[in-house]
Every structure is written in C-alpha cells, then in structure tokens.
Motif scaffolding. Structure first.
Motif, mmCIF file in Angstrom:
data_model
loop_
_atom_site.group_PDB
_atom_site.id
_atom_site.type_symbol
_atom_site.label_atom_id
_atom_site.label_comp_id
_atom_site.label_asym_id
_atom_site.label_seq_id
_atom_site.Cartn_x
_atom_site.Cartn_y
_atom_site.Cartn_z
ATOM 1 N N PHE A 87 -2.945 1.181 -16.212
ATOM 2 C CA PHE A 87 -2.674 2.371 -15.399
ATOM 3 C C PHE A 87 -3.962 3.134 -15.114
ATOM 4 O O PHE A 87 -4.207 3.560 -13.981
ATOM 5 N N HIS A 88 -4.806 3.323 -16.133
ATOM 6 C CA HIS A 88 -6.080 4.018 -15.934
ATOM 7 C C HIS A 88 -6.919 3.331 -14.854
ATOM 8 O O HIS A 88 -7.492 3.992 -13.978
ATOM 9 N N GLU A 108 0.998 7.288 -21.725
ATOM 10 C CA GLU A 108 1.806 6.099 -21.975
ATOM 11 C C GLU A 108 3.152 6.180 -21.250
ATOM 12 O O GLU A 108 3.619 5.203 -20.657
ATOM 13 N N GLU A 109 3.783 7.367 -21.278
ATOM 14 C CA GLU A 109 5.073 7.531 -20.599
ATOM 15 C C GLU A 109 4.915 7.384 -19.092
ATOM 16 O O GLU A 109 5.737 6.735 -18.420
ATOM 17 N N ILE A 110 3.860 7.974 -18.551
ATOM 18 C CA ILE A 110 3.640 7.869 -17.105
ATOM 19 C C ILE A 110 3.393 6.426 -16.706
ATOM 20 O O ILE A 110 3.955 5.940 -15.714
ATOM 21 N N SER A 111 2.561 5.740 -17.458
ATOM 22 C CA SER A 111 2.255 4.344 -17.111
ATOM 23 C C SER A 111 3.501 3.477 -17.180
ATOM 24 O O SER A 111 3.704 2.599 -16.324
ATOM 25 N N GLN A 112 4.362 3.704 -18.168
ATOM 26 C CA GLN A 112 5.605 2.939 -18.266
ATOM 27 C C GLN A 112 6.542 3.262 -17.104
ATOM 28 O O GLN A 112 7.154 2.363 -16.515
ATOM 29 N N ASP A 113 6.656 4.544 -16.747
ATOM 30 C CA ASP A 113 7.503 4.937 -15.621
ATOM 31 C C ASP A 113 7.066 4.263 -14.325
ATOM 32 O O ASP A 113 7.895 3.961 -13.457
ATOM 33 N N LEU A 114 5.760 4.057 -14.197
ATOM 34 C CA LEU A 114 5.223 3.473 -12.966
ATOM 35 C C LEU A 114 5.165 1.953 -13.008
ATOM 36 O O LEU A 114 4.679 1.332 -12.068
ATOM 37 N N SER A 131 0.836 -1.210 0.000
ATOM 38 C CA SER A 131 0.000 0.000 0.000
ATOM 39 C C SER A 131 0.867 1.256 0.000
ATOM 40 O O SER A 131 0.508 2.268 -0.612
ATOM 41 N N ILE A 132 2.015 1.214 0.679
ATOM 42 C CA ILE A 132 2.934 2.354 0.683
ATOM 43 C C ILE A 132 3.498 2.562 -0.713
ATOM 44 O O ILE A 132 3.593 3.687 -1.213
ATOM 45 N N LYS A 133 3.862 1.455 -1.350
ATOM 46 C CA LYS A 133 4.420 1.528 -2.701
ATOM 47 C C LYS A 133 3.378 2.072 -3.680
ATOM 48 O O LYS A 133 3.676 2.926 -4.526
ATOM 49 N N ASP A 134 2.139 1.594 -3.552
ATOM 50 C CA ASP A 134 1.078 2.081 -4.437
ATOM 51 C C ASP A 134 0.782 3.557 -4.203
ATOM 52 O O ASP A 134 0.511 4.300 -5.150
ATOM 53 N N ALA A 135 0.830 3.995 -2.939
ATOM 54 C CA ALA A 135 0.581 5.411 -2.645
ATOM 55 C C ALA A 135 1.662 6.290 -3.265
ATOM 56 O O ALA A 135 1.379 7.382 -3.766
ATOM 57 N N LEU A 136 2.911 5.799 -3.243
ATOM 58 C CA LEU A 136 3.989 6.549 -3.878
ATOM 59 C C LEU A 136 3.773 6.617 -5.387
ATOM 60 O O LEU A 136 3.934 7.682 -6.004
ATOM 61 N N ARG A 137 3.382 5.508 -5.990
ATOM 62 C CA ARG A 137 3.105 5.501 -7.431
ATOM 63 C C ARG A 137 1.961 6.456 -7.760
ATOM 64 O O ARG A 137 2.010 7.192 -8.745
ATOM 65 N N ARG A 138 0.922 6.446 -6.934
ATOM 66 C CA ARG A 138 -0.222 7.351 -7.135
ATOM 67 C C ARG A 138 0.226 8.804 -7.109
ATOM 68 O O ARG A 138 -0.151 9.596 -7.983
ATOM 69 N N ASP A 139 1.044 9.174 -6.134
ATOM 70 C CA ASP A 139 1.436 10.570 -5.989
ATOM 71 C C ASP A 139 2.415 10.999 -7.081
ATOM 72 O O ASP A 139 2.407 12.156 -7.510
ATOM 73 N N ILE A 140 3.253 10.089 -7.535
ATOM 74 C CA ILE A 140 4.115 10.399 -8.678
ATOM 75 C C ILE A 140 3.253 10.622 -9.920
ATOM 76 O O ILE A 140 3.496 11.548 -10.704
ATOM 77 N N ALA A 141 2.225 9.786 -10.078
ATOM 78 C CA ALA A 141 1.324 9.941 -11.225
ATOM 79 C C ALA A 141 0.613 11.288 -11.184
ATOM 80 O O ALA A 141 0.513 11.984 -12.195
ATOM 81 N N ILE A 142 0.113 11.680 -10.009
ATOM 82 C CA ILE A 142 -0.578 12.957 -9.879
ATOM 83 C C ILE A 142 0.368 14.105 -10.212
ATOM 84 O O ILE A 142 0.007 15.048 -10.925
#
Length: 345
Positions: A325-326, A311-317, A289-300
């Motif tokens: 990703f959506h 596409e670039e954001i989804s690949q980065d994550l 959950s911590i890892k997912d929260a970090l991915r969420r905030d990087i995406a935002i």
C-alpha cells in the motif's frame, strides 16, 4: 465499505491550484500564508518557497473550499488575489442580488458581465450571441498575466450562478481557455460538464440558449446559504455527470467496487466492453486507472480522518500488505502516507 459523499471524496492534483497559491503570496506576508495553509490542512504538502515545484500530490475539494473561505477573509479579497483589482468583501453578495432579479437566464448572464466590467481592470467580460449560442468571454485589456485558476473560477462562477437560479445543473456546450493545455488538464473534467479546449484566443464558456429554462425564485435565505457555502455550490455543481470516466467512478463508488470488472461497467452503460475501452481511451483514461484513482481518494480520506490504522486502510483497499500500500500510494500521489495523515493534526 462505507464511503462518504463522492463530492467530498474526489481530489484534484496539487498543481491545479498552483497559480492560485502564487497569487495569494502577492497579497499575504509569509506568516499569513503559512497560517492560511495550516488552517486548510495544506501545510504538510505546500511550502511557500516550493509552490512552483509542486508534484503529484492531491488536494480534496473540501480543502479547495476551505482555502477559498479562509483566504477571502484574510486577504480582504473575495477573488483572493487572482485579479489586478481587489474584489472587496460583500461584492459577491451584490452580484447574487443583481442576477437574482433577472427575468431570464440570458439576462442573468448579461447582469453578470456588466457587474464584472465595473470591477475588473485587467479583463473585460463580453457576452455574445452566435446563432443559438450564448458565449461569455474573458477578454484581456492589454497583456495581463493569465491566472489559470482565476479564469476557471470566473467561468465556473457564471455556470454555478446560472445553475443556482435554474435549480439544476445547466448544460454547458463548450469551455475554452486562453492558456496552453496543462499537465493536470483532466482535473477540469471534475469541474465542467463539457469538453474543454486550450490555447484559444480567449477563455470562454458557451451555452445553448434553447436549453436555458426560466429562473426559479430565490429567497434571501437561499442567497445567504449560497454565500456561506461559497465556492462549493458554484465550482462543484454535479461533476459525476461530466465525463464517462467520472460516471464509471460513480458506478464503482456505489458498487462492490473491489470485485467490479470492466464488463460490469459496460453492462451498466449498455455498451460492449470494447466500445467502453475505446471511449475511455479517447478521454485518456482506463478502467484500471479509474479504479486506482478511487482507491487513492478513499485512502486520502481515511488518512485525513485518522480513525484507521495503515494496516486497516491497506486491507480495505485490497492490498496484501501495508508495504504494498505504501508503494502504491507514493506512486499515486508522489508523497507519503504520513504527510496526509498530518493534514488534520
């Protein structure tokens, strides 16, 4: 992957500021409210008529700072409608001038309490000593409506001012609130470096007097800088140190987080993976959950910046496709990627 500073990357849930927005509606007309939300980049997420029905969307710490700075000017209230009486412009400047002259940090807290008791009608700010503890309490006068954000802001202002005077984040012994535990209770861990309890007789923050050192001299220029950045330097003093989950988030943030495992975090903390799992469970968190929260905030962050494609954001994550990703983003935030992409347009 290049990250921005973690203080600006972090987010809290939108309901965390819900009663703040409701308070703003009482001192703004519809056009003013819409303009404030637009200037803070919150218009795509918050509609004035749906403030009481906000979902799981996220708000950045930068947006909270922007919302305060815009609303304080537009409303002419430096506490933005959170208390019964308007806190007129320059009041906070006088508060800082007052506490800056204190010879000790406990004396600064005393000056803090006397200042607010001259300003507020609906609450009294009491300062008590119990053994080695110094406790600042927000005690109601009568039966005022509890503003959760207002109580948080007042207690955190006391802590932020002490930390500014000390030159470091002052340790907090405990924090309690008079309101029931909200669904977004974990968000308080981003703000306070101590355990937070709810459903108490009054809202309060306590310090161990033996841990309070001498205040540092603060110049007029430093005072002006603190005010210019308000409320950043009093709300977000050093959140990465507050909770184990936030320490792990910082470790992931600074590491090759995509491939980092629970065992790596446990080794960093010098504990066994089983112990780490148990301690995280006590905080209501998990490594994933911590890892997912970090991915969420990087995406935002990247969506708001508008410099990368989906596409670039989804690949980065680490997603295999933009569609995956959506789906994950909607699960994390309750909203669409397009609503966050529109924030800065």
């Amino acid at each position: 992957m290049t990250h921005s500073d973690p203080d600006t990357l972090a987010t809290v849930s939108l309901p965390f500021i819900e009663d703040w927005l409701l308070a703003l509606q009482t001192c703004c007309n519809g056009d003013q409210m819409s303009a404030i939300l637009q200037r803070c980049g919150l218009a795509p997420l918050v509609k004035p008529e749906t403030v009481k029905h906000m979902g799981a969307q996220r708000v950045t710490l930068d947006q909270i700072v922007q919302l305060y700075q815009v609303a304080a000017v537009e409303t002419g209230d430096e506490m933005t409608g959170l208390w019964d009486r308007t806190v007129r412009p320059r009041a906070l400047q006088h508060l800082l001038t007052t506490v800056r002259a204190a010879g000790t940090l406990p004396a600064a807290l005393y000056r803090f309490s006397t200042f607010w008791n001259l300003i507020l009608d609906d609450y009294q700010v009491d300062l008590k000593s119990e053994n080695t503890d110094i406790i600042l309490k927000i005690v109601p006068r009568g039966s005022p409506e509890i503003q959760r954000f207002g109580h948080m802001l007042m207690l955190k202002l006391a802590h932020g001012l002490l930390s500014w005077l000390a030159g470091y984040e002052v340790p907090v012994k405990a924090v309690q609130f008079a309101f029931d535990r909200p669904e977004f209770a974990q968000d308080y861990g981003v703000v306070f470096p101590a355990a937070v309890t709810f459903s108490q007789g009054c809202s309060a923050i306590s310090f161990d007097a033996q841990q309070l050192g001498a205040p540092q001299p603060r110049t007029a220029a430093e005072l002006a800088e603190f005010l210019d950045r308000a409320p950043r330097d009093w709300i977000f003093t050093g959140f990465r140190e507050h909770r184990l989950s936030l320490q792990i988030r910082e470790f992931l943030y600074q590491s090759n987080w995509e491939n980092c495992r629970l065992s790596d975090a446990a080794a960093m903390l010098n504990v066994t993976p089983r112990t780490l799992m148990r301690r995280l469970d006590a905080e209501g968190a998990s490594f994933q959950s911590i890892k997912d929260a970090l991915r969420r905030d990087i995406a935002i962050r990247d969506l708001r910046a508008g410099q990368k494609s989906i596409e670039e954001i989804s690949q980065d994550l680490g997603f295999s496709s933009a569609a995956n990703f959506h789906r994950a983003f909607r699960r994390w935030t309750g909203g669409t990627t397009s609503s966050y992409r529109a924030l800065d347009t």
